[in-house]
Every structure is written in structure tokens, then in C-alpha cells.
Design a protein around this motif. Structure first.
Motif, PDB file in Angstrom:
ATOM      1  N   SER A   2      28.867   6.204  14.469  1.00 25.23           N
ATOM      2  CA  SER A   2      28.438   6.586  15.812  1.00 25.23           C
ATOM      3  C   SER A   2      29.600   7.205  16.592  1.00 25.23           C
ATOM      4  O   SER A   2      30.769   6.954  16.296  1.00 25.23           O
ATOM      5  N   ARG A   3      29.234   7.998  17.592  1.00 29.05           N
ATOM      6  CA  ARG A   3      30.245   8.647  18.416  1.00 29.05           C
ATOM      7  C   ARG A   3      31.034   7.603  19.210  1.00 29.05           C
ATOM      8  O   ARG A   3      30.494   6.619  19.689  1.00 29.05           O
ATOM      9  N   ALA A   4      32.331   7.844  19.348  1.00 27.39           N
ATOM     10  CA  ALA A   4      33.174   6.919  20.095  1.00 27.39           C
ATOM     11  C   ALA A   4      32.795   6.926  21.572  1.00 27.39           C
ATOM     12  O   ALA A   4      32.461   7.960  22.145  1.00 27.39           O
ATOM     13  N   LEU A   5      32.820   5.754  22.178  1.00 26.48           N
ATOM     14  CA  LEU A   5      32.587   5.596  23.608  1.00 26.48           C
ATOM     15  C   LEU A   5      33.661   4.678  24.164  1.00 26.48           C
ATOM     16  O   LEU A   5      34.151   3.788  23.457  1.00 26.48           O
ATOM     17  N   PRO A   6      34.045   4.866  25.423  1.00 21.54           N
ATOM     18  CA  PRO A   6      35.007   3.918  25.979  1.00 21.54           C
ATOM     19  C   PRO A   6      34.347   2.557  26.153  1.00 21.54           C
ATOM     20  O   PRO A   6      33.196   2.470  26.593  1.00 21.54           O
ATOM     21  N   GLN A   7      35.040   1.522  25.792  1.00 19.14           N
ATOM     22  CA  GLN A   7      34.524   0.174  26.028  1.00 19.14           C
ATOM     23  C   GLN A   7      34.653  -0.121  27.511  1.00 19.14           C
ATOM     24  O   GLN A   7      35.752  -0.064  28.072  1.00 19.14           O
ATOM     25  N   THR A   8      33.546  -0.421  28.161  1.00 18.07           N
ATOM     26  CA  THR A   8      33.561  -0.616  29.607  1.00 18.07           C
ATOM     27  C   THR A   8      34.036  -2.013  29.975  1.00 18.07           C
ATOM     28  O   THR A   8      33.410  -3.011  29.617  1.00 18.07           O
ATOM     29  N   GLU A   9      35.144  -2.045  30.675  1.00 18.70           N
ATOM     30  CA  GLU A   9      35.697  -3.290  31.209  1.00 18.70           C
ATOM     31  C   GLU A   9      36.011  -3.006  32.677  1.00 18.70           C
ATOM     32  O   GLU A   9      37.018  -2.376  33.003  1.00 18.70           O
ATOM     33  N   PRO A  10      35.134  -3.421  33.593  1.00 13.84           N
ATOM     34  CA  PRO A  10      35.280  -3.076  35.010  1.00 13.84           C
ATOM     35  C   PRO A  10      36.655  -3.429  35.579  1.00 13.84           C
ATOM     36  O   PRO A  10      37.179  -4.518  35.345  1.00 13.84           O
ATOM     37  N   ALA A  11      37.210  -2.482  36.298  1.00 12.30           N
ATOM     38  CA  ALA A  11      38.504  -2.673  36.948  1.00 12.30           C
ATOM     39  C   ALA A  11      38.273  -3.108  38.390  1.00 12.30           C
ATOM     40  O   ALA A  11      37.626  -2.399  39.160  1.00 12.30           O
ATOM     41  N   SER A  12      38.804  -4.258  38.762  1.00 12.40           N
ATOM     42  CA  SER A  12      38.530  -4.826  40.081  1.00 12.40           C
ATOM     43  C   SER A  12      39.241  -4.097  41.210  1.00 12.40           C
ATOM     44  O   SER A  12      38.874  -4.244  42.378  1.00 12.40           O
ATOM     45  N   ASP A  13      40.264  -3.290  40.894  1.00 11.34           N
ATOM     46  CA  ASP A  13      41.042  -2.630  41.945  1.00 11.34           C
ATOM     47  C   ASP A  13      40.648  -1.167  42.153  1.00 11.34           C
ATOM     48  O   ASP A  13      41.376  -0.419  42.798  1.00 11.34           O
ATOM     49  N   LEU A  14      39.494  -0.765  41.600  1.00  6.86           N
ATOM     50  CA  LEU A  14      39.036   0.611  41.753  1.00  6.86           C
ATOM     51  C   LEU A  14      37.735   0.656  42.554  1.00  6.86           C
ATOM     52  O   LEU A  14      36.977  -0.319  42.569  1.00  6.86           O
ATOM     53  N   PRO A  15      37.456   1.789  43.219  1.00  9.40           N
ATOM     54  CA  PRO A  15      36.193   1.899  43.958  1.00  9.40           C
ATOM     55  C   PRO A  15      35.014   1.873  42.991  1.00  9.40           C
ATOM     56  O   PRO A  15      35.143   2.279  41.833  1.00  9.40           O
ATOM     57  N   PRO A  16      33.848   1.403  43.439  1.00  8.76           N
ATOM     58  CA  PRO A  16      32.690   1.327  42.545  1.00  8.76           C
ATOM     59  C   PRO A  16      32.141   2.693  42.147  1.00  8.76           C
ATOM     60  O   PRO A  16      31.525   2.831  41.092  1.00  8.76           O
ATOM     61  N   ARG A  17      32.379   3.715  42.979  1.00 10.13           N
ATOM     62  CA  ARG A  17      31.872   5.050  42.681  1.00 10.13           C
ATOM     63  C   ARG A  17      32.895   6.097  43.102  1.00 10.13           C
ATOM     64  O   ARG A  17      33.550   5.940  44.141  1.00 10.13           O
ATOM     65  N   VAL A  18      33.004   7.156  42.310  1.00 11.18           N
ATOM     66  CA  VAL A  18      33.906   8.265  42.603  1.00 11.18           C
ATOM     67  C   VAL A  18      33.116   9.568  42.574  1.00 11.18           C
ATOM     68  O   VAL A  18      32.273   9.770  41.692  1.00 11.18           O
ATOM     69  N   THR A  19      33.377  10.408  43.550  1.00  6.91           N
ATOM     70  CA  THR A  19      32.772  11.739  43.569  1.00  6.91           C
ATOM     71  C   THR A  19      33.717  12.721  42.895  1.00  6.91           C
ATOM     72  O   THR A  19      34.874  12.866  43.303  1.00  6.91           O
ATOM     73  N   ILE A  20      33.228  13.374  41.849  1.00  6.48           N
ATOM     74  CA  ILE A  20      34.028  14.397  41.174  1.00  6.48           C
ATOM     75  C   ILE A  20      33.721  15.745  41.811  1.00  6.48           C
ATOM     76  O   ILE A  20      32.568  16.171  41.874  1.00  6.48           O
ATOM     77  N   TYR A  21      34.751  16.384  42.308  1.00  4.49           N
ATOM     78  CA  TYR A  21      34.633  17.706  42.919  1.00  4.49           C
ATOM     79  C   TYR A  21      35.020  18.718  41.834  1.00  4.49           C
ATOM     80  O   TYR A  21      36.189  18.934  41.557  1.00  4.49           O
ATOM     81  N   GLU A  22      34.012  19.312  41.203  1.00  3.74           N
ATOM     82  CA  GLU A  22      34.223  20.196  40.057  1.00  3.74           C
ATOM     83  C   GLU A  22      34.689  21.583  40.513  1.00  3.74           C
ATOM     84  O   GLU A  22      34.017  22.256  41.304  1.00  3.74           O
ATOM     85  N   VAL A  23      35.849  22.011  39.996  1.00  2.00           N
ATOM     86  CA  VAL A  23      36.431  23.293  40.414  1.00  2.00           C
ATOM     87  C   VAL A  23      36.476  24.330  39.286  1.00  2.00           C
ATOM     88  O   VAL A  23      37.000  25.427  39.472  1.00  2.00           O
ATOM     89  N   GLY A  24      35.916  23.985  38.115  1.00  2.34           N
ATOM     90  CA  GLY A  24      36.007  24.897  36.972  1.00  2.34           C
ATOM     91  C   GLY A  24      35.516  26.305  37.211  1.00  2.34           C
ATOM     92  O   GLY A  24      36.210  27.284  36.869  1.00  2.34           O
ATOM     93  N   PRO A  25      34.327  26.488  37.800  1.00  4.94           N
ATOM     94  CA  PRO A  25      33.821  27.859  37.978  1.00  4.94           C
ATOM     95  C   PRO A  25      34.673  28.730  38.894  1.00  4.94           C
ATOM     96  O   PRO A  25      34.651  29.945  38.775  1.00  4.94           O
ATOM     97  N   ARG A  26      35.407  28.097  39.811  1.00  4.82           N
ATOM     98  CA  ARG A  26      36.257  28.871  40.709  1.00  4.82           C
ATOM     99  C   ARG A  26      37.728  28.799  40.285  1.00  4.82           C
ATOM    100  O   ARG A  26      38.306  29.767  39.821  1.00  4.82           O
ATOM    101  N   ASP A  27      38.327  27.626  40.410  1.00  2.00           N
ATOM    102  CA  ASP A  27      39.749  27.469  40.110  1.00  2.00           C
ATOM    103  C   ASP A  27      40.039  27.694  38.636  1.00  2.00           C
ATOM    104  O   ASP A  27      41.120  28.165  38.276  1.00  2.00           O
ATOM    105  N   GLY A  28      39.085  27.354  37.790  1.00  2.00           N
ATOM    106  CA  GLY A  28      39.286  27.551  36.359  1.00  2.00           C
ATOM    107  C   GLY A  28      39.176  29.004  35.947  1.00  2.00           C
ATOM    108  O   GLY A  28      40.105  29.582  35.368  1.00  2.00           O
TER     109      GLY A  28
END
Length: 312
Positions: A2-28
Motif C-alpha cells: 500500500s501507498r505510504a501515509l504519515p502516521q497521525t499522532e496529534p501534536a498538542s502545540d499546533l492549531p487544529p486547522r491551517v489554511t494553505i494559501y496556494e501560490v503555485g499558479p502565480r508565484d510558481g
């Protein structure tokens, strides 16, 4: 196997959700040696949105003389139609002429692009830092009057190839000057990739002292020295929840030749998935999109995750 996946182990010091601002079509794509056909750009944006990237910066209304790779901005947005409009599809505008063109295209969000140093301001904008703020003031005012969401990029926040180290308070001042115009969000840019974790902490603290809190900040790290993910993690632990990234690690800076690619979106998503941080992005679909775009560009993706999962 099977394809490799990261093993999820929640990090207590990180925000629960992150917004990714994708810049590939412009900056890339603005840094590619040749122009990508408009239909390919449109398909790229559609694939990114389908992969779960809600915020995608589509193009720039800069002069075609300076960035010919994005000369088709109006045509691209016409091709994208509703997919290319709204507050989650920002476009870069360098001045009022760029804003005029963006408004004609019916955009819902714009970004301006300032500098923390005098040398880069002169090379990129053809004027001093103070003069650039004066130039941006009517852009921000008119954009707000039109009901647009406005972002302020500030480049050279962690070092300048001509001036060397940039004092943290100087960067904070430059950022605050643009935010004082009324911008909704600030993106602090490590344009040449020389930033390190302690530097990130110091700048975020300086911005907080100037009244620009982490709730209004996005971080934009280049991976020139392999520090982008470490710096991002530091920013997230400080409370930042918006991270700029470019699918496949595309990008750099046409005015700073030492700048290499942006933080690869796939590498960021892998880290977030493993830490139990929600981003809304389908990693499989994103890797497929990167492999597809790499074929269009005729070169391999520098993203470690793309290489590991697609062999591309």
C-alpha cells in the motif's frame, strides 16, 4: 504494497486547522523560463481547487513587459469564469493600473507586494519604500471601496541578497506601514530562504508589538537552505494559521536570482496530516496534480513528497 501515509499522532502545540494559501499558479509559474499555455494554467487551478485547496492565488496583473509569463491574466480569469473569482481567488496587483484590470476581470480579492528593504523596493518597484507605500494607499482604498479582500506581501523579511541581514524592527515597521493602509492579511516573505526558527520567533514578536497579531499573518517561506518546514512549524506553534505554499515547490523570485522554490504544498500537507492538523487537502489528488504539471513543464518536481509518492 500500500501507498505510504504519515502516521497521525496529534501534536498538542499546533492549531487544529491551517489554511494553505496556494501560490503555485502565480508565484510558481511566473518564474518559469517559458510561458505556460492559458488552458493549462486554467486546468492547473481547477485541479488545485478540486484537491481541496480553498485559497488559490491565480495570477498577477503586472505589466507583461516585466512578467511575460503572466501576460494572459485576463484571458485566464475569463477561462476560469466563476472558479477564478471571489475572495478565495486573489490576484496580485502592483499599482492602480493593475487594480483597474483586476476590477474589469471581476476579481474578489487582490494582493499588493511591498518590501522590507530599500534596495529591493527600488529593483522590484522602481521607487523607495516610502514611495511604494504612497503608491499602494489608493490601491488598497479603492479595493476596499469595491468590497475586495486585500492582502499585503512584504518581501525580504529574513534577509536581502544586496543588503544582507535585515533588522527585525525594520521589517516590522515595513509590515505595519502596509497593514495600516487597511489590508486584511499580511504575508511575511523569506524571499531568499535564509530565515531560521529563532528569526521567525523574533519577527512574529516584533509584529505583535507593532499591533499586527498572528491572527492577521500568513508566512511565506522559500526552501533555499532547507529551512521552510522548520520555520513553518515554528510559526504554527506561535499561533499562525495561514501558510503560503506552492504545489510541486514551484517558484522563486524573478528579481532575486538566489531565491529558489517555495515550500512545496505536498510537503506541508504531509507534515500537517501527520500532526493531526486539518487542511482540507486531499494529498493523493495534490500529488497527481503535481506530477501532471511537472509533465507540462518538462521537469521533475523538487517536492520530496511528490518524488516519494509518484517517483516524479
Amino acid at each position: 504494497m500500500s501507498r505510504a501515509l504519515p502516521q497521525t499522532e496529534p501534536a498538542s502545540d499546533l492549531p487544529p486547522r491551517v489554511t494553505i494559501y496556494e501560490v503555485g499558479p502565480r508565484d510558481g509559474l511566473q518564474n518559469e523560463s517559458s510561458s505556460v499555455p492559458t488552458p493549462v494554467k486554467a486546468e492547473f487551478v481547477r485541479r488545485l481547487v478540486a484537491a481541496g485547496l480553498e485559497t488559490v492565488e491565480t495570477t498577477s496583473f503586472v505589466s507583461p513587459r516585466w512578467v511575460p509569463q503572466l501576460a494572459d491574466a485576463a484571458e485566464l480569469l475569463a477561462d476560469l469564469d466563476e472558479v477564478g473569482r471571489g475572495p478565495l481567488r486573489p490576484v496580485l496587483v502592483p499599482n492602480e493600473r493593475g487594480l483597474d484590470r483586476a476590477l474589469e476581470a471581476g476579481v474578489g480579492a487582490v494582493a499588493i507586494f511591498g518590501s522590507a528593504t530599500e534596495t529591493f523596493a527600488q529593483k522590484n518597484l522602481g521607487r523607495s519604500r516610502a514611495e511604494s507605500v504612497q503608491m499602494f494607499a489608493p490601491v488598497v482604498r479603492r479595493a476596499q471601496e469595491a468590497g475586495l479582500w486585500v492582502r499585503a506581501y512584504v518581501s525580504m523579511c529574513f534577509g536581502d541578497p544586496w543588503e544582507g541581514p535585515v533588522p527585525v524592527d525594520q521589517v516590522a515597521d515595513a509590515c505595519a506601514e502596509l497593514m495600516d493602509l487597511g489590508c486584511d492579511q499580511l504575508s511575511v516573505g523569506d524571499t531568499i530562504g535564509t530565515g531560521t526558527t529563532g528569526h521567525v520567533e523574533a519577527l512574529l514578536a516584533a509584529l505583535d508589538r507593532r499591533g499586527v497579531g498572528v491572527d492577521r499573518i500568513g508566512v511565506h517561506f522559500h526552501d533555499t537552505y532547507g529551512q521552510a518546514l522548520a520555520n513553518t512549524l515554528t510559526a504554527l506553534r506561535a499561533g499562525v494559521t495561514v501558510v503560503d505554499a506552492s504545489t510541486g515547490g514551484l517558484g522563486g523570485c524573478p528579481y532575486a536570482k538566489s531565491a529558489t522554490g517555495n515550500l512545496a504544498t505536498e510537503d506541508l500537507v504531509w507534515m500537517l496530516d501527520g500532526a493531526g492538523v486539518e487542511s482540507g487537502v486531499d494529498l493523493d489528488a495534490l500529488v497527481e496534480t503535481s506530477a501532471w504539471m511537472a509533465q507540462q513543464l518538462g521537469k521533475a518536481s523538487p517536492s520530496r513528497v511528490v518524488k516519494a509518492l509518484s517517483g516524479g
